[in-house]
Motif scaffolding. Structure first.
Motif, PDB file in Angstrom:
ATOM      1  N   LEU A   4      41.824  34.726  50.111  1.00 34.93           N
ATOM      2  CA  LEU A   4      41.468  35.424  51.341  1.00 34.93           C
ATOM      3  C   LEU A   4      41.853  34.665  52.600  1.00 34.93           C
ATOM      4  N   ASP A   5      41.928  33.355  52.528  1.00 34.63           N
ATOM      5  CA  ASP A   5      42.200  32.589  53.744  1.00 34.63           C
ATOM      6  C   ASP A   5      43.633  32.736  54.240  1.00 34.63           C
ATOM      7  N   ASP A   6      44.596  32.855  53.307  1.00 35.63           N
ATOM      8  CA  ASP A   6      45.988  32.920  53.746  1.00 35.63           C
ATOM      9  C   ASP A   6      46.809  34.032  53.070  1.00 35.63           C
ATOM     10  N   GLY A   7      46.199  34.790  52.154  1.00 38.15           N
ATOM     11  CA  GLY A   7      46.911  35.868  51.481  1.00 38.15           C
ATOM     12  C   GLY A   7      47.881  35.399  50.410  1.00 38.15           C
ATOM     13  N   PHE A   8      47.816  34.131  50.015  1.00 40.58           N
ATOM     14  CA  PHE A   8      48.718  33.605  48.988  1.00 40.58           C
ATOM     15  C   PHE A   8      48.296  34.125  47.614  1.00 40.58           C
ATOM     16  N   GLU A   9      49.251  34.638  46.864  1.00 43.14           N
ATOM     17  CA  GLU A   9      48.985  35.215  45.545  1.00 43.14           C
ATOM     18  C   GLU A   9      48.711  34.131  44.509  1.00 43.14           C
ATOM     19  N   LYS A  10      47.610  34.304  43.761  1.00 46.51           N
ATOM     20  CA  LYS A  10      47.253  33.364  42.706  1.00 46.51           C
ATOM     21  C   LYS A  10      47.707  33.880  41.343  1.00 46.51           C
ATOM     22  N   PHE A  11      47.410  35.137  41.022  1.00 47.82           N
ATOM     23  CA  PHE A  11      47.805  35.763  39.758  1.00 47.82           C
ATOM     24  C   PHE A  11      48.329  37.160  40.010  1.00 47.82           C
ATOM     25  N   SER A  12      49.222  37.587  39.154  1.00 47.90           N
ATOM     26  CA  SER A  12      49.710  38.955  39.188  1.00 47.90           C
ATOM     27  C   SER A  12      50.048  39.373  37.768  1.00 47.90           C
ATOM     28  N   PHE A  13      49.556  40.523  37.354  1.00 48.56           N
ATOM     29  CA  PHE A  13      49.913  41.026  36.030  1.00 48.56           C
ATOM     30  C   PHE A  13      49.707  42.532  35.974  1.00 48.56           C
ATOM     31  N   GLN A  14      50.473  43.151  35.088  1.00 46.39           N
ATOM     32  CA  GLN A  14      50.342  44.590  34.890  1.00 46.39           C
ATOM     33  C   GLN A  14      49.301  44.799  33.797  1.00 46.39           C
ATOM     34  N   CYS A  15      48.187  45.416  34.156  1.00 44.24           N
ATOM     35  CA  CYS A  15      47.118  45.587  33.173  1.00 44.24           C
ATOM     36  C   CYS A  15      46.984  47.028  32.699  1.00 44.24           C
ATOM     37  N   LEU A  16      47.609  47.983  33.376  1.00 46.76           N
ATOM     38  CA  LEU A  16      47.610  49.386  32.959  1.00 46.76           C
ATOM     39  C   LEU A  16      49.017  49.953  33.107  1.00 46.76           C
ATOM     40  N   SER A  17      49.262  51.066  32.423  1.00 50.78           N
ATOM     41  CA  SER A  17      50.557  51.727  32.588  1.00 50.78           C
ATOM     42  C   SER A  17      50.483  52.830  33.647  1.00 50.78           C
ATOM     43  N   SER A  18      49.309  53.023  34.229  1.00 51.51           N
ATOM     44  CA  SER A  18      49.138  53.975  35.326  1.00 51.51           C
ATOM     45  C   SER A  18      48.315  53.309  36.426  1.00 51.51           C
ATOM     46  N   LYS A  19      48.013  54.046  37.484  1.00 50.08           N
ATOM     47  CA  LYS A  19      47.358  53.433  38.638  1.00 50.08           C
ATOM     48  C   LYS A  19      45.965  52.898  38.335  1.00 50.08           C
ATOM     49  N   ILE A  20      45.618  51.840  39.038  1.00 51.37           N
ATOM     50  CA  ILE A  20      44.299  51.226  38.931  1.00 51.37           C
ATOM     51  C   ILE A  20      43.400  51.888  39.974  1.00 51.37           C
ATOM     52  N   LEU A  21      42.287  52.432  39.513  1.00 50.03           N
ATOM     53  CA  LEU A  21      41.403  53.165  40.416  1.00 50.03           C
ATOM     54  C   LEU A  21      40.286  52.307  41.000  1.00 50.03           C
ATOM     55  N   GLY A  22      40.041  51.137  40.416  1.00 47.13           N
ATOM     56  CA  GLY A  22      39.001  50.273  40.952  1.00 47.13           C
ATOM     57  C   GLY A  22      39.022  48.904  40.313  1.00 47.13           C
ATOM     58  N   VAL A  23      38.594  47.907  41.061  1.00 45.63           N
ATOM     59  CA  VAL A  23      38.428  46.554  40.561  1.00 45.63           C
ATOM     60  C   VAL A  23      37.046  46.071  40.978  1.00 45.63           C
ATOM     61  N   HIS A  24      36.481  45.158  40.198  1.00 42.86           N
ATOM     62  CA  HIS A  24      35.141  44.669  40.516  1.00 42.86           C
ATOM     63  C   HIS A  24      34.977  43.245  40.009  1.00 42.86           C
ATOM     64  N   TRP A  25      34.427  42.395  40.835  1.00 40.12           N
ATOM     65  CA  TRP A  25      34.085  41.027  40.465  1.00 40.12           C
ATOM     66  C   TRP A  25      32.639  41.020  39.982  1.00 40.12           C
ATOM     67  N   ASP A  26      32.318  40.115  39.061  1.00 35.56           N
ATOM     68  CA  ASP A  26      30.903  39.942  38.712  1.00 35.56           C
ATOM     69  C   ASP A  26      30.267  38.993  39.722  1.00 35.56           C
ATOM     70  N   GLU A  27      28.973  38.728  39.587  1.00 40.23           N
ATOM     71  CA  GLU A  27      28.247  37.900  40.559  1.00 40.23           C
ATOM     72  C   GLU A  27      28.721  36.451  40.605  1.00 40.23           C
ATOM     73  N   THR A  28      29.473  36.008  39.577  1.00 47.69           N
ATOM     74  CA  THR A  28      30.010  34.646  39.569  1.00 47.69           C
ATOM     75  C   THR A  28      31.477  34.592  39.961  1.00 47.69           C
ATOM     76  N   SER A  29      31.973  35.676  40.524  1.00 46.82           N
ATOM     77  CA  SER A  29      33.367  35.783  40.992  1.00 46.82           C
ATOM     78  C   SER A  29      34.370  35.687  39.856  1.00 46.82           C
ATOM     79  N   LYS A  30      34.054  36.300  38.729  1.00 43.30           N
ATOM     80  CA  LYS A  30      34.993  36.390  37.599  1.00 43.30           C
ATOM     81  C   LYS A  30      35.391  37.834  37.411  1.00 43.30           C
TER      82      LYS A  30
END
Length: 92
Positions: A66-92
């Motif tokens: 968040l501080d500089d917009g630098f990408e840490k990870f990138s991967f294709q996890c679905l073959s269609s669009k992702i409708l939502g993402v969610h972190w757990d309370e421990t940021s995982k």
């Protein structure tokens, strides 16, 4: 999406994600993440305030700082669009 303390607002516009302070002060810090090659569909800020995760129409998930917009990870996890993402309370 908003940060856990409510101070940041994140939203998708075409193939970018914009993160800015919630106080409506456009002169404040703004992070623009431009690493998606197609239209972004969702974004979520980690509770620790260090990372954001965003998805796009081609099923790509990107995790970035968040501080500089630098990408840490990138991967294709679905073959269609992702409708939502969610972190757990421990940021995982």
């Amino acid at each position: 999406s908003t940060s856990s303390d409510g101070s940041l607002l994140a939203y998708c516009v075409e193939n970018v994600v914009i993160v800015r302070k919630q106080d409506n002060d456009l002169k404040g810090d703004v992070v623009i993440f431009k690493n998606h090659k197609c239209k972004t569909t969702c974004v979520d800020i980690a509770p620790n305030g260090v990372f954001a995760a965003s998805g796009d129409e081609q099923g790509n998930l990107k995790i970035w700082f968040l501080d500089d917009g630098f990408e840490k990870f990138s991967f294709q996890c679905l073959s269609s669009k992702i409708l939502g993402v969610h972190w757990d309370e421990t940021s995982k």
